[in-house]
Every structure is written in structure tokens, then in C-alpha cells.
Design an enzyme around this catalytic site. Sequence first.
Site, PDB file in Angstrom:
ATOM      1  CG  HIS A  51      19.848 -31.556  26.418  1.00  0.00           C
ATOM      2  ND1 HIS A  51      18.507 -31.269  26.375  1.00  0.00           N
ATOM      3  CD2 HIS A  51      19.950 -32.875  26.130  1.00  0.00           C
ATOM      4  CE1 HIS A  51      17.834 -32.364  26.075  1.00  0.00           C
ATOM      5  NE2 HIS A  51      18.694 -33.350  25.916  1.00  0.00           N
TER       6      HIS A  51
ATOM      7  CB  SER B 252      33.440 -52.268  18.855  1.00  0.00           C
ATOM      8  OG  SER B 252      33.365 -53.060  17.704  1.00  0.00           O
TER       9      SER B 252
ATOM     10  CB  ALA C 285      37.428 -51.279  21.069  1.00  0.00           C
TER      11      ALA C 285
ATOM     12  CB  THR D 143      36.643 -34.991  24.129  1.00  0.00           C
ATOM     13  OG1 THR D 143      37.959 -35.177  24.641  1.00  0.00           O
ATOM     14  CG2 THR D 143      35.669 -35.931  24.819  1.00  0.00           C
TER      15      THR D 143
ATOM     16  NE  ARG E 286      50.736 -49.388  17.519  1.00  0.00           N
ATOM     17  CZ  ARG E 286      50.900 -49.799  16.259  1.00  0.00           C
ATOM     18  NH1 ARG E 286      51.855 -49.273  15.518  1.00  0.00           N
ATOM     19  NH2 ARG E 286      50.106 -50.696  15.741  1.00  0.00           N
TER      20      ARG E 286
END
Length: 199
Positions: free
Chosen positions: A124, A151, A169, A174, A192
Site C-alpha cells: 500500500h 523464527s 529470531a 529493514t 557480532r
Amino acid sequence: MLRKIIAEQSRLVRNIYRLRYAFAKLLHPGKVVHEGKYGINVPVRLGGKGSLHFGKNISLGYALAPKSGTGEILIQARTAEARISIGEKTALSNNVSIIATDSISIGKNVLIGNEVMIVDSDFHDIDPIKRHTSAGESKPVVLEDNTWIGSRVMIMKGVVIGENSVIGAGSVVTHSIPSNVVAAGVPAKPIRSLLIDNQ
């Protein structure tokens, strides 16, 4: 005897998933290419109009991983121009969603954990006036060879994750992540370096 019955049920269920996947490939309006054998351990849903390219010996779903809902994997190349490619020996766990309007490229030997989402678009426009009529900006996503995605990670548009890197996880990626690092957080940042043994 019980072990034999359970094994037979598991084989039957995997065959049902393979049959369902074969129908999904037939009905997919875009091009679906498999370079070789592949394993299917959970339901896999194909969507969109674009092309899907799968390398040899990929694994779709893991029978012993958590299965919230059905454990279903969604691979959706939404537009006719969209392309999703998954390199050989890459393994996707359960509940993974890979959705492209442009391009998502996943390298060889990549491990993708449970409930991971990879998208190359916002879907959008950010402008309130265009939000309901425009898909917004799209930028290709690349996961280089031998990366490991933990995960519940979200990988957003325009991201490149460098070779051998690990994403912890629950992270939201971004911005691009360099090779040979462990990255984690919201937003994900390298925490690291990895020592690579070339022997």
C-alpha cells in the site's frame, strides 16, 4: 506396530501434500520451474501471476516444527512481472510467507525458520490519498548463500542479507546486512562477526 502405523500415516499425509502441490502448480497462471527433487512436509500454497523458480533438493516445511494453523507455506509472486527464486538445498520451515511484486531471490543452502515473512513491497502506498489504490514502492530482496533466518523474522523490501549471515529470531530486517555477521533486533543490526573456517 504403533511406530509402523505412524510412519505409514506420515507417508500418506506427505503424499496428500505433494498431490495438492501438483494441482497448485498446474493451476498457477505463471511459470513454475523445479530443477530437481524437492520435499514437501506441509501444505504449500502458490499464488499470484509471476514466475517461481526452485533449485534442486529444496525442502518445503519440516514435519517436526511447530504448526500453528496448518503449518502452510505461502509463495506468492503477485504480478505477472514478479519472480521468486529459491536456490538448491534451501530449507523452509513451517508457516513461511514469501510475497513478491517485483523480485525475491533466495540463495543456496539457506535455512528459513518458522513463521518467517519475506516481502519486497509495502503493498500500500504510504500517501493516505493513494493508500487504497496503489501498491506503493517495491524493491528486490536478496538472501545470499548459506544464510540462516531465525523464527518469526520479517524481511522487508530492498534488503540484501550477505553470505553466511544469521538473523536472530524475532528480528525485523529493514536495511541490508553484511556477510559473515550475526544480526538481531528491531530493526536488525549486526551484533557480532562470524569466524569462518575455510577448511
